[in-house]
Every structure is written in C-alpha cells, then in structure tokens.
Design a protein around this motif. Structure first.
Motif, PDB file in Angstrom:
ATOM      1  N   LEU A 161      26.433  43.092   7.673  1.00  0.00           N
ATOM      2  CA  LEU A 161      25.015  43.444   7.778  1.00  0.00           C
ATOM      3  C   LEU A 161      24.134  42.403   7.099  1.00  0.00           C
ATOM      4  CD1 LEU A 161      25.138  47.305   7.135  1.00  0.00           C
ATOM      5  CD2 LEU A 161      24.611  46.150   9.291  1.00  0.00           C
ATOM      6  N   LEU A 162      24.559  41.944   5.916  1.00  0.00           N
ATOM      7  CA  LEU A 162      23.773  40.937   5.198  1.00  0.00           C
ATOM      8  C   LEU A 162      23.773  39.609   5.952  1.00  0.00           C
ATOM      9  CD1 LEU A 162      24.817  41.668   1.499  1.00  0.00           C
ATOM     10  CD2 LEU A 162      22.631  42.165   2.593  1.00  0.00           C
ATOM     11  N   THR A 163      24.895  39.267   6.579  1.00  0.00           N
ATOM     12  CA  THR A 163      24.965  38.028   7.356  1.00  0.00           C
ATOM     13  C   THR A 163      24.000  38.074   8.537  1.00  0.00           C
ATOM     14  OG1 THR A 163      27.282  37.670   6.756  1.00  0.00           O
ATOM     15  CG2 THR A 163      26.476  36.541   8.725  1.00  0.00           C
ATOM     16  N   VAL A 164      23.989  39.203   9.241  1.00  0.00           N
ATOM     17  CA  VAL A 164      23.073  39.359  10.377  1.00  0.00           C
ATOM     18  C   VAL A 164      21.625  39.308   9.905  1.00  0.00           C
ATOM     19  CG1 VAL A 164      22.259  40.967  12.151  1.00  0.00           C
ATOM     20  CG2 VAL A 164      24.715  40.653  11.784  1.00  0.00           C
ATOM     21  N   ALA A 165      21.344  39.967   8.759  1.00  0.00           N
ATOM     22  CA  ALA A 165      19.975  39.963   8.229  1.00  0.00           C
ATOM     23  C   ALA A 165      19.542  38.552   7.860  1.00  0.00           C
ATOM     24  CB  ALA A 165      19.891  40.876   7.003  1.00  0.00           C
ATOM     25  N   GLU A 166      20.461  37.780   7.282  1.00  0.00           N
ATOM     26  CA  GLU A 166      20.133  36.400   6.905  1.00  0.00           C
ATOM     27  C   GLU A 166      19.903  35.549   8.154  1.00  0.00           C
ATOM     28  OE1 GLU A 166      19.258  33.040   4.846  1.00  0.00           O
ATOM     29  OE2 GLU A 166      19.411  35.104   4.123  1.00  0.00           O
ATOM     30  N   GLN A 167      20.702  35.761   9.195  1.00  0.00           N
ATOM     31  CA  GLN A 167      20.512  35.016  10.444  1.00  0.00           C
ATOM     32  C   GLN A 167      19.171  35.356  11.077  1.00  0.00           C
ATOM     33  OE1 GLN A 167      24.007  36.227  12.606  1.00  0.00           O
ATOM     34  NE2 GLN A 167      25.273  34.594  11.760  1.00  0.00           N
ATOM     35  N   ASP A 168      18.812  36.646  11.050  1.00  0.00           N
ATOM     36  CA  ASP A 168      17.516  37.060  11.599  1.00  0.00           C
ATOM     37  C   ASP A 168      16.366  36.445  10.808  1.00  0.00           C
ATOM     38  OD1 ASP A 168      18.807  38.566  13.481  1.00  0.00           O
ATOM     39  OD2 ASP A 168      18.560  40.470  12.438  1.00  0.00           O
ATOM     40  N   ALA A 169      16.516  36.434   9.463  1.00  0.00           N
ATOM     41  CA  ALA A 169      15.463  35.856   8.615  1.00  0.00           C
ATOM     42  C   ALA A 169      15.333  34.360   8.872  1.00  0.00           C
ATOM     43  CB  ALA A 169      15.779  36.120   7.149  1.00  0.00           C
TER      44      ALA A 169
END
Length: 344
Positions: A161-169
């Motif tokens: 989840l954190l990886t996806v959030a970082e990619q989105d950011a």
C-alpha cells in the motif's frame, strides 16, 4: 507596442479581471487573480473556457482544482500535501499486530516455563502427563505461529500500500512540475531547481542563469491571433530543448518566457551561448504570413550563480538584466554586472 501602451493594456486586463471576479463573487486571493488573469489573456483556450463557465460563488476548492490542473505557479506552490491519515492508520494497525504477536510469544514463554517447572517438581509424572504438557505447549506455540503469520501478511500488505501511495505521489508530483503546453518543467520546477543550487554548500555553482523571452509575443498575438502565438511558444520550446546538454536545465516560466541553467560555464561563455540560442531560433523558427515572414526577437538576461548569495538574488539579477535587454533590441544578451553599453 510602446512600454506605456503595454502598461495601459495590462491595466485594462487587470480591471477586466477584477470586474469578472467581483461579478461572480470570487475571493480576492492572489492565486485567484492569477487564474482569472491567465484565462483573460487567452493563452490556453481550455482554461478560458472553464473560467467563463464558472457559476456565481464558485467554491475555492473548484478554483484550486482548475489552477492545479493547468499548473499555474500560484496554485502549484500553494498546494497542500495530501492527508497522511491512511498511512497513520496503517502504521497503527501494524503496531497492534506486532503487540498481539509479542503477547503470544510471551504467553508461549510462560507456558514453557510452567511446563518445565511442573516436570522438575513432579518426579512421579508419567508418559501421559508429559504428553499432556507437550500438547499444551503445542497449542501455545501454534497460537504464536498464527500471530507471526498474520503480522507478516499485514506487513507485506502495508508495504504494498505504501509503495502504491508513493508511486501515486511521484506521478502527481511529476504532473504538477510539468508545463502542459510544452512538456517542459514549469515555474515550480524551476524554483525548486534554483533552491537546490544553493541548498548544498558543496554544490558547484559555476552556473549561468538565463532568462529568455520572445520579446514581441503580445504583438504577434494581437496581429496574428493567440493560436499563432501558442504555436510560436511551442516551437520555441522544442528548439530550445535541443540546444541544452544533459547537465543543463530548461523550464517555461511564463507565457513566452524560459529559464535556462547552464552548468559548468563561466562568464566568458555567456555571450557565445546567447549567440547559439539566437541562431537556433533564427534558423528554425520561421512562419509565413501575408505580410512576409516576421522576425522572432528574443530578449535575454543572464547572471552568474557565483556572484549571488541566494536563489532570490540570482534571479533578481537575471530579471534586471532581462529588463535591460528589452531596451537594446540588437543586443543578444545583457549580463548582470557588465558596465557600459552592452553589445554582442
């Protein structure tokens, strides 16, 4: 168009902007003035269309969304970071899982100690008693293993989840730092780059800042239309992109204004660079009209990072040089700090 005529035109535009904002009851925030000013200038037809379609008393959220969508500097700079509540909740959940796993381990440790003590003190314990104790330990160990497995799954899910959030950011940040019209870095990206130049004391500052503008873009727009002016800006950006090296930086920071950071150059390299930029436009940007082929004039101001103590001072030096260059149309570049009548 003379300087006085240009000022009168700007005053009229600002008056129209103020009247439009007052008519539909828009808050008089600086970034809102920027939004409506850009819309009234007509640089981006899409932006102008969205502003003209606004209802009375539009929400600030709606205005901010438009400003960010069109990467206007005031809105990009004022954009607040997204809420970190999901990340906080995720970490809290993982903490609870870890606490549960730790408690299961402590329970197994206590059970092991109890069994060991029981076997030491009960010398008459038979095989059945020992098997019962082992079964008790097995159940306790099983609970601990289950808790560890749940924690491992939660950690894996949280990391994803954190990886996806970082990619989105990262994707959102890339969009916010990119100019929609030309694909170049925008004003916000330029500001960051300039700040980074002075952020590290060990950073080499043998860097020249160029502020370059198509001097007569307003006249071209008035004469041939905004669509023609937009094509000129896009073509200029494409030509400039091909003139820079890997370590150099180029951004579009205004309607027809560009900022260059040339790395590893000294003051003696500024005029040759200016000549090269001017030649690239003269050789590659020609558009025919019924009156002929109007020349594209550039104004350039340059300043050296080694001669400024801060990003703000460096930029101010380049701005002053660029303003001075407009008074000398036949001069390729004005370099901050030069004395006497400029010339190339």
């Amino acid at each position: 168009m003379s300087t006085q005529a240009r000022k009168v035109a700007q005053d009229r535009t600002l008056q129209a902007v103020s009247q439009h904002m007052a008519r539909i009851e828009v808050n008089g925030l600086p970034r809102n003035y920027e939004l409506f000013y850009e819309a009234h200038c007509g640089t981006d037809v899409g932006l102008s269309r969205e502003i003209m379609a606004l209802p009375v008393s539009p929400s600030q959220t709606a205005l901010d969304e438009i400003g960010i969508r069109y990467q206007l500097p005031g809105f990009v700079a004022s954009g607040l970071p997204q809420s970190r509540n999901p990340d906080i909740q995720l970490i809290a959940s993982l903490r609870e899982k870890m606490a549960s796993g730790a408690e299961q381990k402590r329970g197994f440790s206590r059970a092991l100690e109890a069994v060991a003590k029981s076997l030491r003190e009960d010398n008459g314990a038979g095989p059945g008693d020992i098997l019962a104790e082992i079964e008790y330990l097995s159940v306790s160990l099983s609970d601990a293993v289950v808790a560890e497995a749940e924690l491992e799954a939660a950690l894996r899910s949280g990391a994803n989840l954190l990886t996806v959030a970082e990619q989105d950011a990262s994707s959102a940040r890339a969009v916010m730092l990119r100019d929609r019209m030309t694909g170049l870095p925008n004003h916000a990206a330029f500001t960051e780059k300039l700040e980074a130049l002075y952020a590290d004391d060990n950073e080499s500052r043998d860097t020249a800042l160029f502020l370059v503008a198509v001097s007569d873009i307003s006249e071209l727009a008035d004469t041939y239309g905004e669509a023609t002016a937009t094509r000129i800006v896009k073509k200029t950006a494409a030509i400039f992109r091909k003139t820079i090296k890997k370590d150099d930086f180029l951004a579009r920071i205004g309607k027809a204004e560009f900022a260059f950071l040339f790395r590893h150059v000294g003051r003696d390299a500024i005029k040759p660079i200016a000549t090269r930029l001017m030649a690239s436009i003269n050789d590659n940007l020609v558009f025919a009209t019924s009156e002929g082929t109007p020349a594209i004039r550039l104004s350039m101001g340059a300043a050296m990072a080694t001669e400024a103590f801060s990003p703000q001072q460096l930029r101010q030096q380049a701005v002053l040089a660029a303003e001075a260059s407009r008074s000398y149309p036949r001069t390729n570049v004005i370099i901050h700090g030069d004395t006497g009548r400029p010339g190339v």
